[in-house]
Each structure stands twice: as structure tokens, then as C-alpha cells.
Scaffold this active site. Structure first.
Site, PDB file in Angstrom:
ATOM      1  CG  HIS A  16      92.278  40.675  13.976  1.00  0.00           C
ATOM      2  ND1 HIS A  16      93.189  40.236  14.075  1.00  0.00           N
ATOM      3  CD2 HIS A  16      91.222  41.805  12.753  1.00  0.00           C
ATOM      4  CE1 HIS A  16      93.234  40.359  12.678  1.00  0.00           C
ATOM      5  NE2 HIS A  16      92.339  40.720  12.165  1.00  0.00           N
ATOM      6  CB  CYS A  60      94.150  40.191   8.609  1.00  0.00           C
ATOM      7  SG  CYS A  60      93.088  42.437   8.649  1.00  0.00           S
TER       8      CYS A  60
HETATM    9  N1  COA Z   1      81.312  44.115  18.881  1.00  0.00           N
HETATM   10  C1  COA Z   1      80.927  44.210  20.136  1.00  0.00           C
HETATM   11  N2  COA Z   1      81.241  45.309  20.646  1.00  0.00           N
HETATM   12  C2  COA Z   1      82.122  45.932  19.941  1.00  0.00           C
HETATM   13  C3  COA Z   1      82.820  45.994  18.937  1.00  0.00           C
HETATM   14  C4  COA Z   1      82.565  45.204  18.475  1.00  0.00           C
HETATM   15  N3  COA Z   1      83.257  44.573  17.258  1.00  0.00           N
HETATM   16  N4  COA Z   1      83.495  47.337  18.553  1.00  0.00           N
HETATM   17  C5  COA Z   1      83.597  48.249  19.936  1.00  0.00           C
HETATM   18  N5  COA Z   1      82.637  47.825  20.908  1.00  0.00           N
HETATM   19  C6  COA Z   1      81.667  47.571  21.803  1.00  0.00           C
HETATM   20  C7  COA Z   1      83.337  49.029  22.681  1.00  0.00           C
HETATM   21  O1  COA Z   1      83.326  47.948  24.190  1.00  0.00           O
HETATM   22  C8  COA Z   1      82.278  50.303  23.055  1.00  0.00           C
HETATM   23  O2  COA Z   1      81.574  50.181  24.250  1.00  0.00           O
HETATM   24  P1  COA Z   1      81.454  50.798  25.036  1.00  0.00           P
HETATM   25  O3  COA Z   1      80.698  51.881  24.671  1.00  0.00           O
HETATM   26  O4  COA Z   1      80.182  49.485  25.832  1.00  0.00           O
HETATM   27  O5  COA Z   1      82.309  50.681  26.284  1.00  0.00           O
HETATM   28  C9  COA Z   1      81.407  50.677  21.972  1.00  0.00           C
HETATM   29  O6  COA Z   1      81.289  49.596  21.071  1.00  0.00           O
HETATM   30  C10 COA Z   1      82.002  51.494  21.056  1.00  0.00           C
HETATM   31  O7  COA Z   1      83.311  50.881  20.958  1.00  0.00           O
HETATM   32  P2  COA Z   1      84.518  51.981  20.010  1.00  0.00           P
HETATM   33  O8  COA Z   1      85.723  51.475  20.156  1.00  0.00           O
HETATM   34  O9  COA Z   1      84.434  53.737  19.839  1.00  0.00           O
HETATM   35  O10 COA Z   1      84.075  51.625  18.337  1.00  0.00           O
HETATM   36  P3  COA Z   1      83.636  52.195  16.724  1.00  0.00           P
HETATM   37  O11 COA Z   1      82.499  52.697  16.738  1.00  0.00           O
HETATM   38  O12 COA Z   1      84.861  53.442  17.069  1.00  0.00           O
HETATM   39  O13 COA Z   1      84.445  50.752  16.078  1.00  0.00           O
HETATM   40  C11 COA Z   1      84.092  48.767  14.179  1.00  0.00           C
HETATM   41  C12 COA Z   1      83.340  49.641  15.818  1.00  0.00           C
HETATM   42  C13 COA Z   1      83.024  48.117  14.569  1.00  0.00           C
HETATM   43  C14 COA Z   1      84.145  49.990  13.429  1.00  0.00           C
HETATM   44  C15 COA Z   1      85.719  49.143  14.278  1.00  0.00           C
HETATM   45  O14 COA Z   1      85.936  47.990  15.298  1.00  0.00           O
HETATM   46  C16 COA Z   1      85.993  48.302  13.223  1.00  0.00           C
HETATM   47  O15 COA Z   1      86.151  48.589  12.079  1.00  0.00           O
HETATM   48  N6  COA Z   1      86.272  46.780  12.903  1.00  0.00           N
HETATM   49  C17 COA Z   1      86.386  46.058  12.405  1.00  0.00           C
HETATM   50  C18 COA Z   1      88.134  45.898  12.349  1.00  0.00           C
HETATM   51  C19 COA Z   1      89.164  45.231  11.077  1.00  0.00           C
HETATM   52  O16 COA Z   1      88.489  45.632  10.458  1.00  0.00           O
HETATM   53  N7  COA Z   1      89.611  44.831  11.332  1.00  0.00           N
HETATM   54  C20 COA Z   1      90.197  44.215  10.464  1.00  0.00           C
HETATM   55  C21 COA Z   1      89.514  43.048   9.869  1.00  0.00           C
HETATM   56  S1  COA Z   1      90.088  42.360   7.868  1.00  0.00           S
END
Ligand code: COA
Length: 393
Positions: free
Chosen positions: A337, A84
Site C-alpha cells: 500500500h 490513502c
Molecule cells: N504483513 C505481514 N508482514 C509484515 C507486515 C504486514 N503488514 N508489515 C511488516 N511485515 C513483516 C516485515 O516483512 C518484517 O519481516 P522480517 O522480519 O521477516 O523481515 C517484519 O514483519 C517486521 O517489519 P517492520 O517493517 O519492522 O514492521 P513494523 O512492526 O514496524 O510495522 C505495521 C508493522 C503493521 C505496524 C505497519 O506496517 C503498519 O502500521 N501498517 C499499517 C499502515 C497503514 O496504516 N496504512 C494506511 C492504512 S489506511
């Protein structure tokens, strides 16, 4: 050779779900305005660096693709990866190339198109940025889980709560709502964050950065070239640190050793007081991939003493007007990100803030002319810290 290196132009795409563009089109969205604001053309670029982790997307040879699409051939290029921290690592390659005299003008592009794979695959692939054998394969740790270990250690040691972490999300969404290029442009309150579904305790949806497509571009130049340019900022110093792959090899979970090390180097090189650096800075972008990571960053960067970082957010000291504004572009949490683009996006923000070009409601007061960017790969497996300034040193 040029000891001093400047950022003479920047460009930034809209972050979010970008199914409307291909990878080259997404790159061009950032490259085109960067060339224009630097007042240079492709023929003026000596070398270009692409920050791209890319395991989730279709194209692997992004520099060659950009040479063709953005008309950068036959100039030299390099693709850089540091999990990252990829974006800031790409900046380091360009910075040292100019300092060494290898090049005068270097274009840095950070780009990621993460939405080309389904989220579960992306989450699995990010999980490999830790220790694959010991932690990912044996225990199934993915990044929300990795950072949750740090968050729970911090809670146990210093009494922080889920509500404290929610306040980081509230701040970053507050500023993200004022950033037209952010993935989420919606304010939230503590209750919304606390009611969102759990991902890895204590983290809920609103404690996590999202999965993002996006690109950012900066043009770096030697002092000789930069002296002809009005709108520029200087790259004052960089500090880089590396941590252990295996978390069980670490002595401390409420701090990232690589970040503390990198910060000290960056501050010393910039002549900034390591004990109270916030007195010399107008603001910072820190790597808030998860809310607790921002609190830990406050301490690793010495904005607060160990255990006191959480008080900064309780007292709203990292909003504009407080001790030091942090992530007033929305941070990774609300701006998004796109892994390879994040460090470059932080540089774009430093340029906008220091030159007072940020959107209304999210412009910091610029008094010291110094801005810090903290970009972490993995859970402190790599940390790149860059200090930018309005004047040279
Ligand atoms: N914050 C707020 N809302 C979020 C979000 C977040 N981080 N990620 C997704 N959403 C929302 C989407 O807009 C969607 O909304 P909608 O239903 O109104 O359209 C809903 O939540 C579902 O989105 P989806 O993409 O299906 O989410 P998911 O459950 O597959 O993934 C996480 C969510 C948090 C698990 C995923 O974004 C994640 O793993 N994030 C971390 C990434 C990471 O590790 N990066 C490296 C870091 S070092």
C-alpha cells in the site's frame, strides 16, 4: 470535449522496500511501460497528474521532478492528495480534464516512497489523516487503532471473529503469491495469521497492510485518441464521497457512509443495479488496508447485505469462481500500500483483468466486461469508486 475517456496504457513498478531506486527512478519504472503500451511519447501528453501524499519522503515537488527526469516539461501538471485515496483522486482530475475538453491525453502517476522515514514516524504521519485535534493528539489514535474500532463494532454487531478476518489475509496472500509485483509473494494459512503479534486488537501483523514503496502509471485519453488504440478499457463512471473528520460524529461504525454514497453514484451512472451489482461486475479491487475493512467494503459496495459480508469470505465467495473475485492481485494486504500509488495500481489491475492479461492463477473470467475499484482515504474520510469497462457504456 469527450464524454468517454479510456485507459490506453499502463505501467507498474515492483512494490516493496525499494531502497535500490531514487524517487525519479521509481516513477520512471511505471511511466516508461505506460508510455510504451499506450504507444505515445512525452510530446503527446497534454497534462500530467501526480498522486503523492509524500510527508515521509525527501522530495515534495514530484511533478517538477518528473517534468525534468521523465522529459515532461513544459506540460502542465498537478500534485493531488486525498490520504490513502490519493491515487484514485488523481485519476479523477485527469478524467474530468479530458471530459471538459481541457486535454486529450493525460498521464497519471501514483507514487510513494514511504520507507524513506522510520516506520514509527510513518505510522504517526498516517495518523494525522483522521481528526488531528480530537483523535490523534488527544487520544493518540493511529490507523491500526482507527480501523480496529470499526472491526470491533462489526464483531460486536454481527459476531465476526479474528479467524474470519484472518481468512481475508489468507486469500489476499494467496493471490499476492501469484503477482510478481507484490510486496509479499508468500501464501499463509489462518494459523500463521492468528499467531502473528498484535498491533491493535483485534488486528495482528497479518491483518495490516504494510508500509510500501511503489509507483503505478496510467495514460488516459479522449475517445478521438482512443479509437486508434487496440488495447484499452473505458472509464465508465466514478462516485466520490466524503465523511466526517471526527469519528464521534458518525452514526455507524460497521459501514463507511462515504463509501456507500460513492458506490450508489458510481452504480447509477454506470447503469448497474444497486441492489445486486456483483451480477454486472467481473471483479473488484477494494481498499483492504486492514482485513476487516475488506469485509465492510463488501457490504458498502452491496456485494452482500449488512452483516452478511463476513459470510462471503467464510464461503470463499470472493475467490475466483465465487460470487465476485476481490483483490486477486493481493490487495493492499499482500501487494502493498504505497499510499499515493494504490488507486492507480487498482486501475492497472482493472486494465490487466479486463484485457485478460493477468498472470496465471489470478485471471478472473471476464463475462460482463466491468471491473470496480474502491479506494478509501482515512477511515472513510474520502472514498473514490471507479468502474472500468471493456466497452463504453
Ligand atoms: N504483513 C505481514 N508482514 C509484515 C507486515 C504486514 N503488514 N508489515 C511488516 N511485515 C513483516 C516485515 O516483512 C518484517 O519481516 P522480517 O522480519 O521477516 O523481515 C517484519 O514483519 C517486521 O517489519 P517492520 O517493517 O519492522 O514492521 P513494523 O512492526 O514496524 O510495522 C505495521 C508493522 C503493521 C505496524 C505497519 O506496517 C503498519 O502500521 N501498517 C499499517 C499502515 C497503514 O496504516 N496504512 C494506511 C492504512 S489506511
Amino acid at each position: 470535449m469527450s464524454e468517454n475517456v479510456a485507459v490506453i496504457g499502463v505501467g507498474h513498478s515492483k512494490f516493496g522496500m525499494r531502497k535500490d531506486v531514487s524517487i525519479p527512478e521509481l516513477a520512471w519504472e511505471a511511466i516508461k511501460p505506460a508510455l510504451k503500451s499506450a504507444n505515445v511519447e512525452q510530446k503527446d501528453i497534454d497534462f500530467f497528474v501526480v498522486g503523492n501524499a509524500g510527508m515521509w519522503s525527501s522530495e515534495a515537488a514530484i511533478p517538477a521532478l518528473m517534468a525534468e527526469y521523465a522529459d515532461l516539461a513544459p506540460k502542465g501538471s498537478m500534485r493531488v492528495e486525498a490520504a490513502c485515496a490519493t491515487g484514485n483522486a488523481a485519476i479523477r482530475v485527469a478524467y474530468t480534464a479530458i471530459q471538459s475538453g481541457e486535454a486529450d491525453v493525460v498521464l497519471v502517476l501514483g507514487i510513494e516512497k514511504m520507507q524513506e522515514s522510520p516506520n514509527p514516524n510513518v505510522i504517526e504521519l498516517i495518523g494525522r489523516f483522521g481528526s488531528y485535534f480530537w483523535e490523534f493528539e488527544n487520544f493518540g489514535l493511529t490507523f491500526p487503532g482507527y480501523y480496529a474500532l470499526h472491526a470491533t463494532a462489526y464483531m460486536a454487531k454481527y459476531g465476526a471473529t479474528e479467524e474470519d478476518f484472518a481468512k481475508i489475509a489468507v486469500k489476499n496472500h494467496y493471490y499476492g503469491a501469484k503477482n510478481p509485483l507484490a510486496q509479499f509473494q508468500k501464501e499463509i494459512d489462518v494459523e500463521t495469521a492468528l499467531k502473528s503479534p498484535y498491533v491493535a486488537w483485534p488486528f495482528k501483523l497479518f491483518d495490516c497492510s504494510p508500509i510500501t514503496d511503489g509507483s503505478a502509471c496510467i495514460i488516459l485519453a479522449s475517445e478521438e485518441v482512443a479509437k486508434e488504440v487496440d488495447d484499452k478499457i473505458w472509464l465508465i463512471s466514478q462516485g466520490v464521497g466524503t465523511g466526517t473528520a471526527n469519528l464521534s460524529r458518525r452514526e455507524e461504525f460497521t459501514s463507511l457512509a462515504s463509501a456507500r454514497y460513492a458506490a450508489e453514484i458510481a452504480y447509477r451512472k454506470a447503469g448497474i443495479d444497486v441492489d445486486a451489482p456483483y451480477k454486472h461486475l467481473d471483479g473488484a479491487n477494494v481498499h483492504d488496508c486492514f482485513t476487516a475493512a475488506e469485509v465492510i467494503a463488501y457490504e458498502d459496495l452491496r456485494f452482500a447485505k449488512p452483516g452478511e459480508g463476513v459470510q462471503l469470505i467464510r464461503d470463499e465467495q470472493t475467490y475466483i469462481g465465487g460470487r465476485i473475485p476481490v483483490n486477486i492481485d493481493g490487495g493492499l494486504k499482500a501487494k502493498g500500500h504505497p499510499i499515493g500509488a494504490t488507486g492507480v495500481s487498482q486501475a492497472v489491475e482493472a486494465y490487466k483483468q479486463l484485457l485478460s492479461k493477468a498472470e496465471p492463477g489470478r485471471q478472473a473470467d471476464i463475462k460482463n466486461g466491468r471491473w470496480l475499484a474502491h479506494n478509501v482515504g482515512g477511515t472513510g474520510h474520502y472514498t473514490y469508486i471507479t468502474i472500468y469497462g471493456l466497452d463504453k457504456k
